[in-house]
Every structure is written in structure tokens, then in C-alpha cells.
Write an enzyme that holds these catalytic residues in place. Structure first.
Site, PDB file in Angstrom:
ATOM      1  N   GLY A 370      29.281 -39.394-104.065  1.00  0.00           N
ATOM      2  CA  GLY A 370      30.853 -40.763-102.718  1.00  0.00           C
ATOM      3  C   GLY A 370      29.482 -41.968-103.001  1.00  0.00           C
ATOM      4  O   GLY A 370      28.299 -41.409-103.563  1.00  0.00           O
ATOM      5  N   ASP A 488      24.364 -45.626 -86.941  1.00  0.00           N
ATOM      6  CA  ASP A 488      25.522 -45.579 -87.928  1.00  0.00           C
ATOM      7  C   ASP A 488      26.377 -44.416 -87.758  1.00  0.00           C
ATOM      8  O   ASP A 488      26.860 -44.032 -88.985  1.00  0.00           O
ATOM      9  CB  ASP A 488      25.194 -46.440 -89.780  1.00  0.00           C
ATOM     10  CG  ASP A 488      26.411 -46.596 -89.962  1.00  0.00           C
ATOM     11  OD1 ASP A 488      27.554 -47.020 -89.659  1.00  0.00           O
ATOM     12  OD2 ASP A 488      25.895 -46.501 -91.387  1.00  0.00           O
TER      13      ASP A 488
END
Length: 665
Positions: A370, A488
Site C-alpha cells: 500500500g 491519526d
């Protein structure tokens, strides 16, 4: 008519080992003499007795001839010198009495293994006042004579007075002589003539044993091997026979007072030396070989030295390059933090660039798991067989070094079943690398918003995942020696392992938080849709900011919708805002994911929705702590299990024992 003698050099191509002591000159069943002339192999008389047709000898009336070369008469054959003396025609003015008439004599050995020998033959013009040219293709050679009032018999030299001689070119295969320059008769009364002749059997105006030269029809010519290099085999000084035949040499005399030239090994010794045509160049050739070998060795040594020096320089440059990257990528900062806390030394493994290149097949595109804002993640396999995820960060500047090293330091200290474990890092590459355990089942985002039915997200599964995430964040906020804020939290940073346990990942924006810190930042960081509005406005990040982001993830699990919907407009585009509006309007059940409605009661679903609403409170002080959130989720999940355990077991990979274990988080 007198005959002259000349040498014919023959290239012998046959070589063989001589083992017995019987001297043999011809093949078995073949004659080795014709008249008084010895015929040694490779020459031979009769079929099957010679090497090939060029070496065939006809013996007619005890006189040997070479039928392949114009039936030249053979006077002698010498294997040691590789020469053959033969009679050949010569040209003179005896054949014509017309002044200035022209004759051309042409001899062609082209295609044969024979050449005219430069070493033994001379081109000779006999008679005064003559000038004759020998032609070989584009090459011309010749000489001229002057007259002197003396008879031919008194001449003792051949330097231009009544007689002249000159050498012939190397590798002469053919020549022609034009007699247009011959005088019909010189003042001495003899015929003028031009010819090639064996210099050993000719002196000015005479041939050895042939008397005075007068109008002879024959002269001598030397031949040498043509178009290829040859080698000569010979018997030793104490042997006789043909060395070109097996068992051809025979010991015929004792070594005697040999001073070193005679070297007898066993009963005999055979040597192989270069063709005599090359002997005249042996000294220069030897010097050339020595120089060539010396230069070659020198070049090899210099090349090897340059290559070794190049490798040393490259290794030195590579070492310095890695040291430079190590400093630039925060290595000094990491060392400082390790110095401040010695417990970090054993918790952070430093991998080499070479190890990680091999693990990722040199960062092959097929290994990419990714890409994100912090960098690219590759799947790799270490030499010990462990499957790992290698995060290759983007090129960072000095302002980002602390952020990266912070992630390393944080993860190296975290040891929780629901937090991705850091295995180590590499700082000696152009961009920093993180090595962590490989989590095989993808992200929570992919399972919520994808179409795969391999892992159905039942209500109980979603409650378990939410409980695991909340427990991991509660651990980071309150169970570590210094609180850690993730900053996050989002569904793409929640991974599922092989047992579909939730793992919190990507601590790239995490921070240690001391009690006396204000938590102010100059740059707001996070992901749109999950970002705490209060943090966005004040730039002050607290533990309640992580709670807000978790609330968005909890709404994702409850509704199955994305945090930002481009299909909607206005305040409904944000999932958090849309959810809060439905709560206020009493229509929250209308947006619950239809895939889980049938698994839970309205009371259970509303309990989860109310918890999410508290997490999304616009005032951070009114939000619960992650520890409180984890406790509330555990209570809801415990109450839900008895009514749906059978259905959940049928649709998940967990058994009852595992469910109970997860409840105890």
C-alpha cells in the site's frame, strides 16, 4: 647439356611419436630409395606410400621425379633442412639468335605446399651487358651486368661484372623472367642467361661438378612452405630415420662427447622446432614474445590493481554515503534517545540496506502492500524466514526527522497484542525504512467498505474490533510510562491479523506527551473526516482528539458508510456531522448498516450510537476517555453475546473460548 641444382623447401605436416629403435624411412612395403636418392616419408614411391599427392614420387629408370610439380627431377631430399634439390629449366639467349627478341619463363607453384626458398636460392644473371627482371605479381626484382675483357673462367665473384645476383622475396610461389634484356652473345663468347639457382652449388660462371656454364637448359630454385606456419620434427643427434613415421628413428651411435646439444632421454629424444623460414626471425620473435608476455603481465597487474583500488574506493564511498544517510535520517537523534533511555538499545534492531533489498526483491512493484502519506509499504521475507512489512518513507527533510524517529522510539516500547509490533529500522538508505510484523488480512476500511464475503462483519465482530481498538488506545494514553497520542486514528490504520484481531498501525504522527507540555503544534496533522474540529481550530492536540477520531471509526462500523461521501452535499458530506444530525432528529436507526440490524436489538444499537455521539462531542472536555470508552464497549458486547453467540459463531473464525478471551481485554 649440364644441369644445375636447386633447393625445394617442403612443409611436412605429419608428426608422430617415435618409440622403437628401428630406423624406418618409408612406410611398410614401400621402397625408400630410387637410384642413388633416398626417398624418406612423407615422400613415397607408389600408391599409399606418400602423405598426399604433392609428395608422390615416380621412379623411372632409377631417377626420381615429382609428378605433381611438372615432373621435376629430384636430386636429393633432406628432412633435416626440409629441402629438396631438383632440376628446373633455365632461360638463355642460346634459344634465340635474334637480337632484342623476347622470351618469358614462368614457374608457378600456387596451390602446392611448396615455395621458392629465399635462404638458399639467388636470382642470377650471367653474361656481360645484360639486365633481366624477375616478376612476382606487383613485385619486381632483378639485376644487370657490365662487360670486362676477361674470360668467364677467370671470374671468381658475381657482383655485376659479367655476372650479378640478387635475393628473392619471401614466400615466393611463382615468378616469370623476361629475357628481352639479354644479349645474344657477350664478348666472351658464351650465352647470356638468367635463372634461380642454389647459391651453394653455383659460383660465378660455374656449377659445382658441372663444369663451365654454357647454354644450359636447367637452373636451380628453392621452395619454402606456403600460406601457413609449419613445424619440423627431427630425430635426435644419435638417431637416423624418418621422424614422421612411428618407430622411424633408430639409435645409430653413442652420445659420445656431447657437450650439451645431445640430450638423450631414455633411448631417444624428439624435438619440435619452428619452421626454418622463421628461424631468421627467432631473435626478434623471442624478444617480441618476452616483451609481449611482460607487457601482458604488466597490463594484468595494473588492471587488477586499478580494479582493487576501484573496489576499495567504492566501498569507502558507500560507507561514507551510508554514514551520511544515517545522520540525515535521524540516526544521531536515535542514538541520543537511546543514550537517554538505555532500555531502548535492545528494543530497536538496525537492519542493513542489503538485507532489506534482498527481502523485497529490490523493492519490486509486485511487493507493494500500500501507499500512504508517509510512504510506501512493501511485503518482504527476512533471511530467517519471517514475513515482514517494510515501510519505505518518502524523502524527508530535517523538519521531518523527529517525526520518523519518534515513530521508531514509540513502537519499540509498545508491547500490546492490538498494536503492530516494530521489529527494527534501517537508517543507512536514502530514505528511512521501518520493519514491522506483517499483518496479512488487510485494513478495517477494506472489510467495511469492500464487497468481500470471506469475512462477514457481524455485529459481534464489529463490537469486538471496536473494543480491541479502544483497549489499545487506552493502553497508549494511560498505561505507558509517558502518554502516547496516536493523532491519526482511522480505519485504514487499523489492520486485521490472521485471526482477524485488530492491530493499530502507522504511528508516523504520534507524540510522547509530558505532564507539563501544552500539546501545541504549528502544523495541524491528521486525515480529513477523522480530524477533531477542536484541534483544527486551536492546534492543541489532546487525548480527547484521539477519542474523536475513534468515534468516527465507531460510526463507520455502525453504519458501513465512508467518513467522507462525495455523493452527498453540505453538512451531510461528513459522516460525523451526518450522524450527529440523525441523532438529533431521532432517525439514527435509518442509517445503521442493514447487515447488522438483524443481529442486535434496538437497545444495543442505540447504546453504541450514544457512545459514538459522546466521542464526537464538539467540546473535547465532554468526551469520555479511551479507558471509559473501552469499558463501555465491553459492557455492551458482554450484554450482546448471549443473544447472538450462535449466529456469530457460524459467521466468524472465532470459537466460544476465543470470544471469552477477547472479552477480557
Amino acid at each position: 647439356m649440364n644441369s644445375t641444382q636447386l633447393y625445394l623447401v617442403i612443409l611436412f605436416l605429419l608428426t608422430s611419436a617415435i618409440k622403437k629403435s628401428v630406423a624406418i624411412y618409408a612406410r611398410p612395403g614401400c621402397n625408400d630409395t630410387c637410384g642413388n636418392v633416398r626417398i624418406p616419408y612423407p615422400f613415397g614411391i607408389g600408391s599409399g606410400c606418400h602423405f598426399n599427392e604433392w609428395y608422390a614420387v615416380d621412379c623411372n629408370s632409377s631417377t626420381p621425379y615429382l609428378p605433381a610439380i611438372n615432373n621435376l627431377e629430384v636430386l636429393s631430399l633432406n628432412l633435416e633442412n626440409q629441402t629438396a634439390k631438383v632440376n628446373v629449366s633455365m632461360i638463355s639467349d642460346c634459344q634465340t639468335q635474334v637480337r632484342n627478341s623476347s622470351q618469358i619463363l614462368s614457374v608457378d607453384l600456387g596451390g602446392s605446399p611448396f615455395l621458392f626458398s629465399q635462404e638458399h636460392n639467388k636470382f642470377t644473371v650471367d653474361g656481360c651487358g645484360n639486365a633481366v627482371i624477375l616478376e612476382q605479381g606487383n613485385l619486381l626484382t632483378g639485376c644487370s651486368t657490365i662487360c670486362q675483357n676477361e674470360t668467364v673462367n677467370n671470374r671468381s665473384d658475381c657482383y655485376g661484372i659479367n655476372c650479378c645476383q640478387t635475393t628473392i622475396p619471401y614466400y615466393l610461389e611463382t615468378y616469370s623472367v623476361n629475357t628481352s634484356g639479354l644479349q645474344p652473345r657477350g664478348p666472351d663468347g658464351v650465352c647470356g642467361s638468367a635463372f634461380l639457382v642454389d647459391e651453394g652449388s653455383y659460383s660465378a660462371g660455374t656449377f659445382s661438378g658441372a663444369g663451365q656454364l654454357v647454354c644450359s637448359d636447367f637452373a636451380s630454385v628453392d621452395f619454402i612452405p606456403a600460406r601457413f606456419e609449419s613445424y619440423k620434427c627431427s630425430c635426435s643427434r644419435v638417431e637416423e630415420g624418418s621422424p614422421y613415421l612411428a618407430n622411424g628413428c633408430q639409435v645409430v651411435r653413442e652420445c659420445g662427447n656431447c657437450t650439451g646439444e645431445c640430450q638423450l632421454i631414455g633411448l631417444r629424444n624428439i624435438t619440435c622446432i619452428p619452421n626454418p623460414i622463421l628461424q631468421t626471425r627467432s631473435k626478434s620473435s623471442t624478444l617480441g614474445v618476452v616483451l609481449g608476455v611482460s607487457i601482458s603481465i604488466g597490463v594484468l597487474i595494473i588492471t587488477a590493481s586499478i580494479f582493487a583500488l576501484y573496489k576499495v574506493i567504492q566501498k569507502t564511498k558507500e560507507k561514507r554515503r551510508k554514514e551520511r544517510f544515517f545522520k540525515r535520517n535521524g540516526g544521531i537523534l536515535l542514538k541520543q534517545q537511546q543514550s537517554a533511555d538505555e532500555s531502548l538499545v535492545d528494543k530497536t534492531t538496525l537492519f542493513t540496506a542489503k538485507e532489506l533489498e534482498k527481502a523485497t526483491d529490490y523493492y519490486n512493484e509486485n511487493r507493494i502492500l500500500g501507499r500512504g502519506g508517509q510512504g510506501t509499504v512493501y511485503k518482504g521475507m527476512l533471511t530467517d524466514g519471517r514475513i515482514v512489512a517494510i515501510k519505505k518513507s518518502k524523502i524527508v527533510d530535517e523538519s521531518q526527522l523527529e517525526q520518523f524517529i519518534n515513530e521508531v522510539v514509540i513502537l519499540s516500547q509498545v508491547n500490546h497484542r492490538n498494536v503492530v509490533k516494530l521489529l527494527g529500522c534501517c537508517l543507512e538508505t536514502e530514505v528511512p525504512l521501518l520493519v514491522s510484523e506483517f499483518i496479512p488480512n488487510g485494513t478495517l476500511f477494506e472489510h467495511i467498505h469492500g464487497n468481500s464475503d470471506e469475512f462477514p462483519l457481524t455485529l459481534n465482530t464489529r463490537l469486538r474490533i471496536a473494543t480491541e481498538i479502544a483497549g489499545a488506545l487506552a493502553y497508549l494514553h494511560s498505561a505507558t510510562s509517558i502518554p502516547i497520542y496516536h493523532r491519526d486514528i482511522k480505519s485504514t490504520n487499523i489492520l486485521l491479523d490472521d485471526k482477524n484481531r485488530a492491530k493499530v498501525a502507522d504511528f508516523g504522527t504520534s507524540r510522547f506527551v509530558s505532564i507539563d507540555q501544552t500539546h501545541l503544534t504549528t502544523l495541524v496533522k491528521g486525515t480529513f473526516g477523522y480530524l477533531d474540529p477542536e484541534y483544527f481550530q486551536s492546534s492543541q492536540f489532546t487525548d480527547k482528539s484521539d477519542v474523536y477520531s475513534f468515534g468516527v471509526v465507531l460510526v463507520e462500523l455502525l453504519t458501513g458508510e465512508r467518513p467522507i461521501s462525495l455523493a452527498k452535499s453540505g453538512e451531510h458530506r461528513s459522516l460525523a456531522t451526518h450522524f450527529m444530525l440523525t441523532i438529533e432528529e431521532g432517525e439514527v436507526m435509518s442509517i445503521i448498516d442493514s447487515r447488522i440490524v438483524k443481529y442486535g436489538s434496538r437497545g444495543e444499537l442505540m447504546a453504541v450510537a450514544n457512545l459514538a455521539m459522546h466521542c464526537l462531542n464538539m467540546n473535547g472536555k465532554n468526551r469520555p476517555t479511551m479507558k471509559e470508552v473501552a469499558s463501555e464497549l465491553e459492557t455492551i458486547r458482554t450484554a450482546h453475546v448471549p443473544s447472538s453467540v450462535q449466529t456469530d459463531i457460524r459467521n466468524s473464525k472465532y470459537n466460544a473460548g476465543e470470544e471469552e478471551e477477547l472479552i477480557m481485554l
